[in-house]
Design an enzyme around this catalytic site. Structure first.
Site, PDB file in Angstrom:
ATOM      1  N   CYS A 275       0.851  -1.102   0.062  1.00 38.86           N
ATOM      2  CA  CYS A 275      -0.088  -0.182  -0.127  1.00 38.86           C
ATOM      3  C   CYS A 275       0.970   1.146  -0.014  1.00 38.86           C
ATOM      4  CB  CYS A 275      -0.875  -0.018   1.229  1.00 38.86           C
ATOM      5  SG  CYS A 275      -0.134   0.317   2.845  1.00 38.86           S
TER       6      CYS A 275
ATOM      7  N   HIS B 212      13.865 -14.352  12.958  1.00 41.64           N
ATOM      8  CA  HIS B 212      13.426 -14.388  14.339  1.00 41.64           C
ATOM      9  C   HIS B 212      11.776 -14.622  14.294  1.00 41.64           C
ATOM     10  CE1 HIS B 212      16.778 -12.282  16.435  1.00 41.64           C
ATOM     11  NE2 HIS B 212      17.141 -13.238  15.506  1.00 41.64           N
TER      12      HIS B 212
END
Ligand code: RB5
Length: 170
Positions: free
Chosen positions: A65, A98
């Site tokens: 976006c 992670h």
């Protein structure tokens, strides 16, 4: 690799270019639109990509976006989605190493095309580290009334800061 793509009117240009880059690599693309600059509401596209990935219809998703933020917020509403809005390569590596990000959120208004190509490459090339990170990513989907009550109790007791703040980035 099946990739779900979605964007609003401020992101469809990059979305279409990313689709072409990935098709050239032999990836299968599921394109949820939008396809032109007629104003649309970004949540609908974030939800569609999120549902496609969460259901297993697609392996990964990319949403675009104007800022990356609204469409990322939408995708993250879908249970099972770990959507990371990213602006530079190291945070993208961390989003994979992670956080096992399964959807990437990109900004067409704030990020140049060359950087977008690098971020997309890092997203697909970086593995999840697992190990100590796995139970943390699992916790992302445990947030319900019971977890909320525990967190509020911990906050009242002043336990959260010491107990849960990582001492070290890695
Ligand atoms: C559209 O103007 C813009 O608000 C949207 O693309 C996005 O940046 C929202 O977070």
């Amino acid at each position: 690799m099946k990739v779900a793509l979605g964007a609003d009117h401020a992101g469809f240009g990059y979305k279409d270019r990313i689709a072409q880059v990935l098709r050239d690599r032999g990836y299968e693309i599921i394109d949820f639109g939008t396809h032109d600059d007629t104003p649309v509401d970004y949540p609908q596209y974030g939800y569609a990509v999120g549902e496609a990935v969460a259901s297993g219809q697609a392996d990964r998703g990319i949403v675009v976006c104007g800022s990356s933020l609204g469409i990322a917020m939408a995708a993250n509403k879908v249970p099972g989605i770990r959507c990371a809005p990213v602006f530079e390569p190291y945070m993208t590596e961390l989003a994979r190493h992670h956080n096992d990000a399964n959807v990437l959120a990109l900004s067409e208004r704030l990020t140049g095309w060359e950087m977008i190509e690098r971020l997309v490459n890092v997203f697909f090339e970086t593995p999840f580290d697992g190990g100590r990170h796995a139970h943390r990513t699992e916790q992302l989907f445990e947030f319900g009334d019971a977890q909320r009550a525990r967190t509020l109790k911990d906050l009242e007791a002043g336990a959260v800061t010491d107990a849960l703040t990582p001492k070290d980035l890695l």
